[in-house]
Design a protein around this motif. Structure first.
Motif, PDB file in Angstrom:
ATOM      1  N   GLN A  14      -6.404  -2.822  -3.572  1.00  0.00           N
ATOM      2  CA  GLN A  14      -5.747  -3.454  -2.427  1.00  0.00           C
ATOM      3  C   GLN A  14      -6.236  -2.861  -1.119  1.00  0.00           C
ATOM      4  OE1 GLN A  14      -4.497  -6.106  -3.691  1.00  0.00           O
ATOM      5  NE2 GLN A  14      -2.954  -6.213  -2.202  1.00  0.00           N
ATOM      6  N   ARG A  15      -6.420  -1.582  -0.998  1.00  0.00           N
ATOM      7  CA  ARG A  15      -6.883  -1.013  -0.074  1.00  0.00           C
ATOM      8  C   ARG A  15      -8.443  -1.307   0.209  1.00  0.00           C
ATOM      9  NH1 ARG A  15      -4.900   3.945   2.990  1.00  0.00           N
ATOM     10  NH2 ARG A  15      -6.655   4.505   4.270  1.00  0.00           N
ATOM     11  N   ARG A  16      -9.173  -1.365  -0.564  1.00  0.00           N
ATOM     12  CA  ARG A  16     -10.376  -1.601  -0.654  1.00  0.00           C
ATOM     13  C   ARG A  16     -10.557  -3.327   0.052  1.00  0.00           C
ATOM     14  NH1 ARG A  16     -12.259  -0.811  -5.555  1.00  0.00           N
ATOM     15  NH2 ARG A  16     -11.711  -2.819  -6.163  1.00  0.00           N
ATOM     16  N   GLN A  67      -9.414  -3.062   3.908  1.00  0.00           N
ATOM     17  CA  GLN A  67     -10.061  -2.117   4.723  1.00  0.00           C
ATOM     18  C   GLN A  67     -10.866  -2.677   6.120  1.00  0.00           C
ATOM     19  OE1 GLN A  67      -9.560   1.476   4.358  1.00  0.00           O
ATOM     20  NE2 GLN A  67      -9.939   1.446   6.413  1.00  0.00           N
ATOM     21  N   HIS A 110      -3.837   0.210  -6.216  1.00  0.00           N
ATOM     22  CA  HIS A 110      -3.916   0.580  -4.944  1.00  0.00           C
ATOM     23  C   HIS A 110      -5.195   0.618  -4.241  1.00  0.00           C
ATOM     24  CE1 HIS A 110      -3.788   3.842  -1.914  1.00  0.00           C
ATOM     25  NE2 HIS A 110      -2.932   3.175  -1.341  1.00  0.00           N
ATOM     26  N   LYS A 111      -6.216   0.910  -5.163  1.00  0.00           N
ATOM     27  CA  LYS A 111      -7.665   1.050  -4.729  1.00  0.00           C
ATOM     28  C   LYS A 111      -8.187  -0.149  -4.362  1.00  0.00           C
ATOM     29  CE  LYS A 111      -8.668   5.253  -7.499  1.00  0.00           C
ATOM     30  NZ  LYS A 111      -9.536   5.805  -8.582  1.00  0.00           N
ATOM     31  N   CYS A 168      -2.974   6.768   6.232  1.00  0.00           N
ATOM     32  CA  CYS A 168      -2.359   5.587   6.795  1.00  0.00           C
ATOM     33  C   CYS A 168      -3.361   4.565   7.228  1.00  0.00           C
ATOM     34  CB  CYS A 168      -1.499   5.628   7.952  1.00  0.00           C
ATOM     35  SG  CYS A 168      -0.969   4.320   8.739  1.00  0.00           S
ATOM     36  N   ILE A 169      -3.551   3.555   6.380  1.00  0.00           N
ATOM     37  CA  ILE A 169      -4.820   2.276   6.867  1.00  0.00           C
ATOM     38  C   ILE A 169      -4.771   2.142   8.195  1.00  0.00           C
ATOM     39  CG2 ILE A 169      -3.519   0.250   6.243  1.00  0.00           C
ATOM     40  CD1 ILE A 169      -6.085  -0.419   4.787  1.00  0.00           C
ATOM     41  N   GLU A 186       2.116  -6.725   1.214  1.00  0.00           N
ATOM     42  CA  GLU A 186       1.163  -6.060   2.195  1.00  0.00           C
ATOM     43  C   GLU A 186       1.683  -6.603   3.626  1.00  0.00           C
ATOM     44  OE1 GLU A 186      -0.226  -3.814   1.237  1.00  0.00           O
ATOM     45  OE2 GLU A 186      -0.937  -4.251  -0.730  1.00  0.00           O
ATOM     46  N   ARG A 204      -4.868   8.214   0.871  1.00  0.00           N
ATOM     47  CA  ARG A 204      -3.841   7.471   0.953  1.00  0.00           C
ATOM     48  C   ARG A 204      -3.368   7.562   2.683  1.00  0.00           C
ATOM     49  NH1 ARG A 204      -0.499   5.696  -3.877  1.00  0.00           N
ATOM     50  NH2 ARG A 204       0.452   4.363  -2.171  1.00  0.00           N
ATOM     51  N   LEU A 256       0.896  -1.095   0.046  1.00  0.00           N
ATOM     52  CA  LEU A 256      -0.200  -0.179   0.049  1.00  0.00           C
ATOM     53  C   LEU A 256       0.991   1.435  -0.025  1.00  0.00           C
ATOM     54  CD1 LEU A 256      -3.001  -0.596   2.186  1.00  0.00           C
ATOM     55  CD2 LEU A 256      -3.104  -0.444  -0.224  1.00  0.00           C
TER      56      LEU A 256
END
Length: 416
Positions: free
Chosen positions: A84-86, A89, A81-82, A381-382, A238, A379, A73
């Motif tokens: 992976q983040r989805r 989350q 990126h979208k 930080c998750i 990740e 972006r 990420l």
């Protein structure tokens, strides 16, 4: 500031170099680095424009040739990126991360139980070991315990060698040479890869949800993009990214917090009174955090003074307009949390440790991006919720066990 002098100053003391630029030349400063146009942006409205409003015009620059997190990420871009983040989350939903609270407090108590009154400790090293143990346990569960020391040694080796040349203009050239540090980094990376891939393979074979972060990542599916999960390579990247972001930054924030508490006894006393009143000696839980407002202010103010991530960069894909300035495509846009967090326009007497800056009224008077320790925009930080809960629980647990008083006794041993 003349460019060569700035480069030499930046190499020696990057934070002071950026501060001097902003204080001397203002909120938008142009730096020419060979053919590269770079700009230091220090006004919160401009920072918001870069990180939030026009984020689609920006990419994260590749400042390392071989980042440990691969295409995780922190580095990935665009649709990937979208995606992976989805998928990731849900692993950081508040209900999920509260299940890790017991690990955080238990490991903290175990660490403090090894301290004694006559002992001199390296608090930064202790916090680094603690947060690495916590992220290891929450990432892999019990499976990592046999490898904890190997993981710790490999990570610390890689980070130490990487930090030594992080700001060197010759870094790319040095990486092409067969230097001993390059071999040591490769060995450390290989050890980590062996452990991570083994755990991924074992978990895939078992098919179990062990309630840890790895289980969540393995079970994640891209419901909006065909329902596929992550490949082993994606999982590895990740996991490495979360390891790096999940322990180094929080450990640094905690170490600086203890330092500040040792220097400001009146703040420590106020914090101790709140903990005594609310907790009365019992182990803190996530439900207690909302009842510990001064604790939150202390941790917030510590990360203002010493933000764990002190600089953020973006590369503009197209011509970018900032006020009356037109910046060329491929410009390097630099924002510094440290510079903005120490700006007297937003924080009078900025070097002073003052948790009362964080009352609701004081917050409302400042623009949003006068404080951005975890970045901002898509972006952001998750792991921010994880970091806040971990930091506050560790602080509360250690202070309950007398760590503040212990640090006061050792005040003279602190080395700035």
């Amino acid at each position: 500031m003349e460019n060569l002098r700035f480069l030499l100053r930046f190499r020696r003391d990057p934070i002071s170099a950026l501060q001097e630029l902003a204080q001397t030349y203002g909120d938008i400063v142009h730096i020419k680095l060979g053919e590269q146009h770079a700009y230091l942006l220090s006004h919160p409205d401009v920072i918001r424009d870069v990180l939030v409003v026009h984020h689609q015009q920006m990419h994260k620059p590749n400042l390392q040739q071989q980042p440990l997190g691969g295409n995780g990420l922190l580095r990935s871009e665009g649709d990937f990126h979208k995606r992976q983040r989805r998928m990731m989350q849900p692993a950081f939903h508040r209900k999920r991360i509260t299940t890790y609270a017991q690990v955080m407090t238990e490991y903290t108590q175990q660490m403090s139980g090894r301290w004694n009154d006559k002992q001199q400790i390296d608090i930064a090293q202790e916090m680094m070991g603690l947060t690495l143990s916590i992220i290891s346990k929450t990432m892999f569960g019990a499976e990592v315990e046999q490898d904890t020391q190997t993981v710790y040694n490999s990570f610390t080796t890689w980070m130490r060698l990487n930090s030594a040349h992080r700001f060197s203009p010759l870094d790319h050239a040095l990486n092409s040479l067969p230097l001993p540090r390059k071999k040591q980094q490769a060995e450390a990376r290989a050890q980590l890869d062996t452990i991570v891939y083994r755990m991924i393979n074992e978990r895939r074979a078992s098919g179990k949800d062990n309630g840890d972060l790895l289980s969540m990542l393995l079970l994640a599916r891209d419901e909006e993009g065909g329902g596929d999960g992550m490949t082993d390579q994606q999982l590895r990247d990740e996991v490495m990214t979360l390891f790096l972001a999940g322990h180094e930054t929080t450990a640094n924030a905690l170490a600086w917090t203890w330092y500040l508490l040792s220097q400001y006894p009146e703040v420590e006393e106020t914090l101790q009174r709140e903990l005594d009143t609310v907790l009365a000696g019992r182990t803190p839980t996530p439900d207690d955090i909302s009842n510990l407002p001064y604790l939150e202010k202390v941790f917030t103010e510590a990360m203002r003074l010493y933000p764990p991530a002190w600089v953020t960069a973006r590369r503009s894909l197209d011509i970018y307009q900032v006020g009356t300035f037109t910046l060329p495509a491929n410009s390097l846009l630099i924002t510094s949390q440290y510079v903005v967090h120490h700006d007297a326009r937003w924080y009078p007497d900025p070097q002073r440790f003052d948790p009362e800056r964080w009352t609701a009224e004081a917050r409302a008077q400042r623009p949003k991006f006068t404080y951005f320790p975890f970045g901002g925009g898509p972006r952001l930080c998750i792991g921010e919720p994880f970091a806040w809960m971990e930091g506050e629980l560790v602080l509360a647990t250690l202070a309950q066990n007398g760590a503040c008083a212990w640090l006061q006794d050792k005040k003279s041993r602190w080395n700035r």
